[in-house]
Design an enzyme around this catalytic site. Structure first.
Site, PDB file in Angstrom:
ATOM      1  N   ILE A  90      16.641  19.524  40.673  1.00 17.76           N
ATOM      2  CA  ILE A  90      16.198  19.515  39.266  1.00 17.76           C
ATOM      3  C   ILE A  90      16.955  18.442  38.483  1.00 17.76           C
ATOM      4  CG2 ILE A  90      15.977  20.942  37.200  1.00 17.76           C
ATOM      5  CD1 ILE A  90      16.283  23.381  39.094  1.00 17.76           C
TER       6      ILE A  90
ATOM      7  N   ASP B 261      -1.255  -3.993   5.348  1.00 19.18           N
ATOM      8  CA  ASP B 261      -1.550  -4.563   4.030  1.00 19.18           C
ATOM      9  C   ASP B 261      -1.187  -6.035   4.077  1.00 19.18           C
ATOM     10  OD1 ASP B 261      -2.227  -2.237   2.796  1.00 19.18           O
ATOM     11  OD2 ASP B 261      -0.203  -1.805   2.089  1.00 19.18           O
TER      12      ASP B 261
ATOM     13  N   GLU C 252      18.535  17.868  35.791  1.00 19.01           N
ATOM     14  CA  GLU C 252      19.015  18.612  34.618  1.00 19.01           C
ATOM     15  C   GLU C 252      19.285  17.739  33.402  1.00 19.01           C
ATOM     16  OE1 GLU C 252      20.357  18.950  37.580  1.00 19.01           O
ATOM     17  OE2 GLU C 252      20.260  21.049  38.166  1.00 19.01           O
TER      18      GLU C 252
HETATM   19  P1  ATP Z   1      -2.507  -5.347  -0.391  1.00 21.43           P
HETATM   20  O1  ATP Z   1      -2.803  -6.619   0.263  1.00 21.43           O
HETATM   21  O2  ATP Z   1      -1.095  -4.954  -0.235  1.00 21.43           O
HETATM   22  O3  ATP Z   1      -3.518  -4.280  -0.155  1.00 21.43           O
HETATM   23  P2  ATP Z   1      -3.186  -6.501  -2.893  1.00 21.43           P
HETATM   24  O4  ATP Z   1      -2.118  -6.750  -3.877  1.00 21.43           O
HETATM   25  O5  ATP Z   1      -3.802  -7.668  -2.256  1.00 21.43           O
HETATM   26  O6  ATP Z   1      -2.567  -5.474  -1.949  1.00 21.43           O
HETATM   27  P3  ATP Z   1      -4.362  -4.893  -4.892  1.00 21.43           P
HETATM   28  O7  ATP Z   1      -2.990  -4.586  -5.350  1.00 21.43           O
HETATM   29  O8  ATP Z   1      -5.347  -3.802  -4.759  1.00 21.43           O
HETATM   30  O9  ATP Z   1      -4.324  -5.623  -3.511  1.00 21.43           O
HETATM   31  O10 ATP Z   1      -4.916  -6.016  -5.821  1.00 21.43           O
HETATM   32  C1  ATP Z   1      -6.247  -6.430  -5.732  1.00 21.43           C
HETATM   33  C2  ATP Z   1      -6.554  -7.451  -6.802  1.00 21.43           C
HETATM   34  O11 ATP Z   1      -6.324  -6.877  -8.073  1.00 21.43           O
HETATM   35  C3  ATP Z   1      -5.695  -8.692  -6.737  1.00 21.43           C
HETATM   36  O12 ATP Z   1      -6.303  -9.662  -5.961  1.00 21.43           O
HETATM   37  C4  ATP Z   1      -5.568  -9.135  -8.178  1.00 21.43           C
HETATM   38  O13 ATP Z   1      -6.623  -9.992  -8.524  1.00 21.43           O
HETATM   39  C5  ATP Z   1      -5.742  -7.842  -8.946  1.00 21.43           C
HETATM   40  N1  ATP Z   1      -4.459  -7.319  -9.420  1.00 21.43           N
HETATM   41  C6  ATP Z   1      -3.357  -7.138  -8.692  1.00 21.43           C
HETATM   42  N2  ATP Z   1      -2.369  -6.624  -9.443  1.00 21.43           N
HETATM   43  C7  ATP Z   1      -2.866  -6.487 -10.678  1.00 21.43           C
HETATM   44  C8  ATP Z   1      -2.341  -5.978 -11.927  1.00 21.43           C
HETATM   45  N3  ATP Z   1      -1.106  -5.520 -12.053  1.00 21.43           N
HETATM   46  N4  ATP Z   1      -3.154  -6.000 -13.017  1.00 21.43           N
HETATM   47  C9  ATP Z   1      -4.411  -6.436 -12.913  1.00 21.43           C
HETATM   48  N5  ATP Z   1      -4.946  -6.903 -11.775  1.00 21.43           N
HETATM   49  C10 ATP Z   1      -4.199  -6.940 -10.675  1.00 21.43           C
END
Ligand code: ATP
Length: 917
Positions: free
Chosen positions: A319, A363, A321
């Site tokens: 075994i 992401d 162990e």
């Molecule tokens: P990930 O790639 O990590 O999913 P991301 O930052 O690309 O995230 P979101 O955060 O959903 O995706 O943002 C999507 C879009 O929303 C961006 O491309 C931008 O144009 C817009 N955006 C991002 N942050 C803001 C904010 N604080 N206020 C307004 N619009 C925003």
């Protein structure tokens, strides 16, 4: 904390209730009771004094594990029980036969030593892993607090009553807090009240008496979660005085559950345990059957008691162990190593799963890119402009929108999302005092950014006018704009304008830039939604370079049979551009799907498209969960990253949920299995590497242990059949367990991680047997180990003549030497040298081989201790029966060389077989 008592006097004099009745007080009264000011917060000095007075804002820790109870429990381990029972059985047999000899008592002593050693190691491991879980719970978390009129981040442990705090959606409430201001606040209080529906919160006082916690709508309780909106509040209860603290007092210990790997190992050990009983029985029956022909000169070996003792010991010796201990050590060593590489493992189970992952959904922002955003281009008046043409008087409207429709603070410290920080940094270049603007143009209302709408809106009072400012993804924003601001004039946004805008958006995106648009309108009609009929002001294109190291990691992942998928909220073209630069989108996976495409496809169609698409853009968190679901339906093992509150379902659904240590919300962190301290994709790959190494090390250990143990029992059987002699006594056999299992096998689990594991496809599926891929090395090892052990015996027979006293004594010693020394020597082959048979390219790479120092030390210890047992004098010899070996140095030399040779033969045969396969 006794702030309640301290202020009882004041409160009583003011005829208000305190303690559980904080919800009844007006905002002003609360602040006066807690001697704080919502405009300035506490001073640093006062906060320090209060911290000393009321203690840290910690929840009571779970009780420390009692080592003695863990130690006692370790004896209940099935293997320890088998050993104790067999020890007792052998003692009983001796007692019945009324011939108690030294050897039998020694047998008991050795069993006791092994069981004790195993229990001590198990206890140490258990305590270490419990402490590790406790340390994880102490993960540092920060809160935004107003001190000396400035918003700063402090460790939540340092929060005190009277602190003014701010919590946004996705954050945990760090202490019991009376809400004094909020926007669309909804809090999930299920941790406290068990109520699943998030509670809508308010900032006004409530008159009712004796309200339940769930009805105290103006209180935010510690450890509950802000699902939507944001709040400002004053802390009144910290640490164990908070509601959750009172509950936590009652919570005691936490028992880590067994991982699937540990379960597999237990199952394997149980199967081997059963086999060992059968083999022991065969050995006993064979000896029994041959008992009349066993040499009388071998000291009463034909005695049933002796036969039984040897059979029981041999059975036990089969075994493995120490395997469960090795698994624990491997997981612990890996957890520690991974923490050093920024991968915080919350649940040891996920180490194995990480090693098995064949799809990683990541992401983009921050994980694949640097999240160091800078505004690179601007598009105003419907043309791309140089920064030098940015006129702060002419573009006053745009500047208002950038300053006011944003929560970022860029001072000594930077607070806020990287996108917003980039835009504030941009206007700061033109000496714009955004803080002053925010003070002058008070925010009346807002709709925070969320990854579904991809917009953020605020309502501000600007010089007596109510203005709506909206910023967000340009393709979303342009849909809700009806007019444009061009050269100081408002004109309708025509179809041509939209085309120009789209072309510009395409151009920016093609260069990998993220584009953010801005719009405004005067809010005249309260029935009019904020996000409609807007005037388009312009946009900025933000550069967020890919992380340099990620390209290599993606390549490594691909070589290791792992597919990397990018899932982002960003624009399709930007996403595809970044994905191409990183090698995520390539000749095979050259498709992009947007959230909208996903909505239009049927489940089956999407499943098909998923087979050739690695980039998903403009998606919502729900799409993420759907993608994981479909990938899992296709038998993939999926790791998924996430940072937002809405990512929680997909993090839970994925086989390994990975949250971001820096940008991740508390919810994402709390539901994930793994936290990336540096948000970096590269760390996921080091995690996978560690996971695969753990699996490989455990396989090495299994094949090493089984080969050594099987060799021993087969040698016994063969010598019994050929020479009618029992070649090892029970002490020899048990000592073999002690040295080989406890001393030599353990460091195999502590060897250095091997990079080569990433050159092969993921090692296993959920149901794969632990023995897969290690049969060949196990058989070869067993073969040579047994062969040379039997050879030693036969040399003694040849040297002294069959059946002579000397041949029996020397033969036995020769077998013992081979059985003990060989595994000590060939253990080095199992230390990163032998690879499971799949690892075609890197097997036996002598040049790169660096043995683990622990193995070398323990090999030396095992060698010395084993050699001591061979000294043919005194007590040791009484136990081990080797009276002869010192008398014939030449034979001793031959035996020793024969114990070394298996290592050489195993090495070359394995290499040969490997090439042939
Ligand atoms: P990930 O790639 O990590 O999913 P991301 O930052 O690309 O995230 P979101 O955060 O959903 O995706 O943002 C999507 C879009 O929303 C961006 O491309 C931008 O144009 C817009 N955006 C991002 N942050 C803001 C904010 N604080 N206020 C307004 N619009 C925003």
């Amino acid at each position: 904390m006794n702030i309640n008592e301290n202020n009882k006097e004041i409160a009583d004099s003011q005829n208000v209730a305190v303690g559980d009745d904080w919800y009844k007080l007006s905002n002003k009264k609360i602040c006066s009771i807690l001697e704080t000011n919502p405009q300035t917060g506490l001073s640093n000095q006062e906060a320090k004094l209060r911290l000393e007075k009321y203690g840290k804002n910690n929840l009571p820790k779970s009780k420390k594990p009692n080592w003695f109870i863990i130690f006692l429990k370790s004896f209940l381990d099935p293997l320890s029980l088998i050993m104790i029972l067999s020890g007792l059985a052998s003692g009983l047999v001796s007692a019945i036969s009324k011939k108690i000899e030294t050897v039998d008592i020694t047998g008991l002593v050795i069993i006791a030593i092994i069981v004790l050693t195993n229990s001590i190691i198990a206890t140490i491991q258990e305590i270490k892993s419990l402490n590790q879980v406790a340390n994880l719970n102490e993960n540092k978390q920060f809160a935004i607090v107003l001190r000396n009129s400035k918003k700063i981040e402090v460790n939540i442990e340092e929060l005190v009553p009277g602190d003014i705090i701010f919590v946004n959606s996705g954050g945990f409430v760090p202490a019991d807090t009376r809400i004094i201001d909020n926007q669309l606040l909804r809090i999930d209080e299920s941790a406290l009240t068990g109520e699943n529906e998030p509670v809508k919160k308010i900032s006004d006082s409530i008159k009712d008496k004796n309200l339940m916690l769930g009805d105290q709508k103006n209180i935010a309780f510690m450890s509950t979660l802000v699902i939507e909106g944001k709040m400002m509040g004053v802390i009144f209860g910290t640490g164990k005085e908070s509601e959750i603290g009172k509950i936590a007092n009652k919570i005691t210990s936490h028992k880590p559950e067994k991982t699937p790997l540990e379960k597999k190992v237990t199952l394997l050990t149980a199967i081997i345990g059963l086999t060992s009983i059968i083999l022991g029985l065969i050995l006993f029956l064979t000896a029994w059957f041959l008992k009349d022909s066993i040499h009388p000169s071998s000291g009463g070996r034909a005695d049933i008691k002796n036969l039984l003792l040897v059979a029981v010991s041999a059975a036990i010796s089969l075994i493995p162990e120490s395997l469960t201990i090795i698994v624990k050590i491997c997981l612990m060593v890996a957890t520690k190593k991974m923490a050093r590489k920024n991968v915080i493992i919350k649940n040891p189970k996920s180490i194995e799963t990480l090693g098995n992952v064949n799809v990683i959904c990541s992401d983009k922002t921050g994980t694949l890119t640097q999240n160091k955003m800078t505004v690179d281009k601007i598009f105003i008046d419907f043309v791309e402009k140089d920064f030098k043409d940015f006129d702060k008087v002419k573009y006053k409207e745009l500047i208002n929108c950038i300053s006011l429709c944003s929560d970022a603070i860029v001072e000594k410290e930077k607070i806020g999302s990287a996108t917003e920080i980039a835009t504030i940094e941009f206007i700061k270049k033109f000496d714009i005092n955004y803080i002053k603007m925010r003070k002058n143009y008070e925010r009346i209302d807002e709709i925070p950014f969320d990854s579904k709408r991809k917009l953020m809106s605020t309502l501000n009072n600007v010089d007596g006018k109510e203005m709506i400012y909206v910023k967000g993804a340009v393709d979303y924003l342009s849909n809700i704009c009806t007019n444009k601001f061009i050269n100081g004039k408002v004109t309708p946004l025509t179809e041509d304008d939209r085309n120009i805008l789209n072309e510009q958006l395409y151009k920016f995106a093609k260069s990998g830039l993220r584009v953010l648009g801005f719009a405004q309108k005067e809010y005249k009609n309260p029935k009019d939604p904020y996000e409609s009929n807007l005037i388009f002001l312009g946009c900025v294109a933000i550069i967020d370079p890919p992380r340099e190291e990620v390209k290599k990691s993606v390549e490594e992942a691909k070589k290791g049979g792992i597919r990397v998928i990018m899932i982002t909220g960003d624009h399709k073209i930007t996403a595809f551009e970044i994905a191409s630069r990183l090698g995520i989108a390539d000749e095979v996976f050259d498709g992009v799907l947007t959230g909208q495409d996903i909505n239009e496809l049927s489940r089956e169609e999407l499943k098909q498209r998923l087979k050739r698409t690695n980039v998903f853009a403009r998606v919502n968190p729900e799409h993420k969960a759907l993608i994981v679901d479909l990938l899992q339906e296709d038998k993939n093992i999926v790791a998924m990253t996430g940072d937002g509150v809405n990512d929680a379902p997909s993090l839970v659904k994925a086989d390994v949920g990975i949250s971001m240590g820096i940008t991740g919300t508390e919810v994402a962190k709390s539901v994930s299995d793994v936290i990336l301290a540096d948000d970096n994709f590269k760390s996921i790959i080091s995690g996978v590497n560690s996971g695969r190494n753990v699996y490989e090390k455990i396989k090495y250990s299994i094949s090493f242990l089984l080969a050594a143990n099987i060799s021993q029992i087969i040698t016994l059987l063969l010598i019994l059949l050929i020479n009618k002699d029992i070649a090892l006594n029970s002490v020899n056999i048990l000592f073999h367990i002690f040295i080989i299992e406890t001393i030599v096998a353990v460091p195999i689990g502590m060897q250095k991680e091997r990079k080569g594991v990433m050159k092969n496809p993921p090692p296993t599926t959920k149901s794969e047997s632990l023995l897969k891929g290690i049969w060949v090395q196990m058989i070869i090892t067993t073969l040579f180990n047994t062969l040379f052990a039997v050879l030693n015996y036969q040399i003694a027979v040849w040297w002294f003549g069959y059946g002579t006293e000397s041949s029996l004594a020397f033969g036995k010693t020769g077998v013992y030497m081979a059985i003990m020394y060989s595994p000590i020597f060939y253990s080095i082959l199992y230390n990163n040298f032998f690879l499971p048979i799949r690892a075609t390219k890197t097997i036996c790479d002598v040049d790169k081989y660096r043995p683990n120092k622990w193995l070398l030390i323990l090999m030396a210890v095992a060698f010395v201790v084993t050699s001591l047992t061979l000294i043919p004098v005194g007590v040791i010899n009484d136990f081990f029966d080797f009276t002869t070996i010192g008398l014939n140095p030449i034979l001793a030399m031959i035996f020793f060389i024969n114990s070394l040779l298996p290592t050489v033969f195993i090495y070359f045969t394995y290499k040969l077989v490997f090439k042939w396969i």
